[in-house]
Design an enzyme around this catalytic site. Structure first.
Site, PDB file in Angstrom:
ATOM      1  CB  THR A 112      -0.972   0.032   1.162  1.00 40.23           C
ATOM      2  OG1 THR A 112      -1.414  -1.234   1.375  1.00 40.23           O
ATOM      3  CG2 THR A 112      -1.962   1.185   0.983  1.00 40.23           C
ATOM      4  CB  THR A 153      -3.829  -0.546  -1.121  1.00 43.83           C
ATOM      5  OG1 THR A 153      -3.065  -1.964  -0.869  1.00 43.83           O
ATOM      6  CG2 THR A 153      -5.269  -1.021  -1.159  1.00 43.83           C
ATOM      7  CD  GLU A 161      -3.894  -7.319   1.286  1.00 42.00           C
ATOM      8  OE1 GLU A 161      -3.771  -6.300   2.027  1.00 42.00           O
ATOM      9  OE2 GLU A 161      -3.163  -8.219   1.285  1.00 42.00           O
ATOM     10  CB  SER A 170      -6.376  -1.746   8.517  1.00 41.11           C
ATOM     11  OG  SER A 170      -7.027  -2.608   8.925  1.00 41.11           O
ATOM     12  N   GLY A 197       0.398  -0.615   5.684  1.00 40.69           N
ATOM     13  CA  GLY A 197       0.888  -1.587   6.517  1.00 40.69           C
ATOM     14  C   GLY A 197      -0.407  -2.335   7.080  1.00 40.69           C
ATOM     15  N   GLY A 198      -1.411  -2.476   6.230  1.00 41.04           N
ATOM     16  CA  GLY A 198      -2.503  -3.679   6.749  1.00 41.04           C
ATOM     17  C   GLY A 198      -2.944  -2.935   7.905  1.00 41.04           C
TER      18      GLY A 198
END
Ligand code: GLU
Length: 597
Positions: free
Chosen positions: A410, A428, A430, A477, A497-498
């Site tokens: 991302t 992103t 993913e 997120s 960073g998820g």
């Protein structure tokens, strides 16, 4: 990005060791790759020098923050093709200076109409697919939202046509950029799966290997794609020829004859593309120590989880605490907020998200009541009940689930203009490298965003808000955030960073607002991330005395070599803007302003 991380983590170490050198003397204009710049006339901060330069040029020529954000994002599609591009999606948060309001665009990928709750269950075993088989698959490709986001943002608030906004990125793709250590390491970390898909191998592994550091990487296919998209408009993707190519690529991934993996066919059809639209959503808002914090509502969990954590932290005076105590509260706040996020947040078109409760001070006070000042909570902690009335420590509902490890993918950019408009935009595909599937002849990777769904119900016996369904958006997120002070912009920030995005944004806010750090120091500070797991992730830079003090309180620390890659802006008195990027993480970012002082 989760679980499938060994290669990426190793790459991150390489990246950390590499100097934050300027990307390309030939392609870069006057903007050196620096992590902080202060001045007037507008600002852009991104992970990449070419992208920041392009955004600043748009501002210099009279474009506004939205024009600059779209041009910068398109450039990131060239230089950060493993993190972002028109094969993916994202969330765009915008402060409009004229109306003094914050808007958001949900440009999240959606599940195709043929996707059911059991899409990630292997029919052969009746068990969830191994995560990497979900990732490397047509099944994981969601209907992309990024091109529609750009068009919608430009229509609503921009001044440029899509064509003009894409032109500099098309030129960059044509002319090429200089490969840096980050790009090389990301390619190397993905080499074996990229090698399985013919157009991905041809594009990103020229001569069978990752491009060398210092070489020029050109993507003429993407240049042509951007130019045609500019000429024909986004209908070319959502209703036309490009869409047909995307669909046939997803349904029959162009797998090499010697591939090591099976890439399952995806479920996307032409009608899924034509049914896609971005969604204007009311931002989340909480007041935190006199500031107004705006974020991204569901389908992202970013806004509500940052907000709930801030509300929890408002119960204590972080400013006057020693570092260990303040860090303890920071970690406990997200431990609790993640329990609630996992239990309640999903796509609001499918799930009744108790957003008002999650954003309420009353609920946060109940959650804060559960924090033991002297001892770390024992994860997984159970979710609370966000409905009123609120009293004491509230009640809990069922059991909690830890959020798994998430890595680096991302990208986030922030932009502002001389009129006071501000953009925080996270986009992103993913995983770093997405699904590994490049659309043949088009120069961009398709996302694997649908692996953000739960593959199987997370909580036994309780509905999981994040199971796949036809037309549903997987929970994100991503946390693009704009903070106002007295109704005027004060900060804008975000990170990749998820699920660690949420903790990175929160830690940066707390560092700046409560702990007296400069914005640059707040971004650069060693990060810790607690997401209702048994262990708290800690970057290597977390000092030994802080570690010892946290461990004495019962925190279990686990190494994470690199968490996030933030960019941020701070609006200073007298119309000055400070742009900030990472000094070190991911090879260092690029902050710029139109007229430096
Ligand atoms: N897919 C993730 C999300 O939407 C972002 C990817 C990442 O940064 O790892 O939350």
């Amino acid at each position: 990005m989760r679980r499938w991380v060994a290669g990426a983590a190793a790459a991150a170490l390489v990246v950390l060791a590499s100097p934050a050198a300027s990307a390309d003397p030939a392609a870069s204009g006057a903007i050196p790759k620096v992590p902080v710049m202060t001045g007037f006339g507008g600002a852009v901060s991104s992970v990449d020098a070419d992208a920041t330069r392009i955004g600043l040029e748009v501002l210099r020529r009279g474009g506004n923050a939205v024009d600059a954000a779209v041009a910068t994002a398109a450039a990131l599609g060239v230089t950060e093709p493993y993190s972002a591009g028109i094969g993916g999606g994202g969330y765009f948060v915008y402060y409009d200076a004229r109306t003094r309001t914050v808007h958001t665009i949900d440009g999240r990928e959606t599940a195709p109409s043929r996707m059911t709750e059991t899409a990630f269950i292997d029919p052969a075993t009746g068990k969830p697919l191994p995560f990497d088989q979900g990732v490397n698959s047509g099944l994981s490709v969601g209907v992309p939202g990024t091109a529609a986001t750009w068009q919608h943002a430009l229509d609503a608030w921009g001044t440029l046509s899509l064509r003009k906004a894409l032109d500099p990125a098309a030129d960059l793709a044509q002319r090429g950029f200089t490969v840096d250590a980050t790009f090389q390491a990301q390619t190397a970390a993905n080499q074996t799966r990229f090698d399985d898909i013919v157009p991905t191998r041809d594009l990103f592994l020229p001569g069978g290997a990752p491009p060398a550091v210092g070489s020029t990487f050109r993507n003429p296919d993407l240049a042509r794609t951007y130019r045609q998209l500019g000429r024909e408009g986004v209908d070319w993707l959502y209703r036309g020829g490009l869409g047909r190519e995307v669909v046939s690529t997803v349904q029959a991934p162009p797998v090499a004859p010697d591939a090591d993996r099976v890439f399952r066919p995806g479920l996307m059809q032409q009608r899924d593309l034509s049914a896609y639209s971005v969604i204007d959503r009311k931002p989340t808002r909480v007041d935190y120590r006199g500031l107004q914090v705006y974020g991204m509502p569901p389908s992202s969990s970013g806004g509500s989880t940052v907000a709930e954590s801030l509300n929890i932290l408002e119960n204590v005076d972080l400013k006057s605490m020693d570092a260990a105590t303040a860090t303890h509260y920071y970690l406990e706040a997200t431990r609790l907020a993640f329990a609630d996020r996992n239990r309640y947040v999903g796509d609001p078109a499918f799930v009744d998200v108790p957003l008002r409760g999650l954003l309420s001070q009353g609920f946060a006070d109940e959650r804060a009541c559960r924090i033991d000042p002297a001892h770390a909570g024992v994860s997984p902690v159970a979710p609370g009940d966000p409905t009123a009335p609120y009293e004491g420590c509230g009640t809990t509902v069922g059991a909690g689930e830890p959020e798994p490890y998430e890595g680096l993918s991302t990208t986030h950019l922030t932009a502002a203009d001389r009129w006071g408009n501000v953009v925080a935009y996270t986009l992103t595909i993913e995983q770093t490298g997405g699904s590994a599937i490049t659309v043949p002849g088009r120069g961009f990777l398709l996302n694997n965003e649908l692996t953000d769904f739960s593959f199987a119900p997370l909580f036994p016996g309780v509905p999981d808000p994040n199971l796949p369904a036809p037309g549903k958006r997987p929970r994100s997120s991503m946390s693009p955030t704009i903070v106002l002070k007295g109704g005027k912009p004060y900060l804008a920030l975000g990170s990749p960073g998820g699920a660690t995005i949420i903790t990175t944004v929160l830690q940066t806010l707390v560092g700046r607002v409560d702990r007296g750090l400069s914005l640059l120091d707040a971004v650069a500070a060693p990060r810790l991330s607690q997401r209702n797991g048994a262990a708290t992730e800690a970057e290597p830079g977390v000092p030994a005395d802080l570690r010892a003090a946290l461990q004495a309180r019962g925190h279990v620390l686990k190494d994470n070599p690199e968490i996030g890659a933030a960019t941020a802006l701070e609006f200073l008195p007298g119309g000055r803007i400070q742009a900030v990027a990472e000094p070190v993480r991911r090879g260092g970012g690029s902050a710029g302003v139109v007229w430096p002082t």
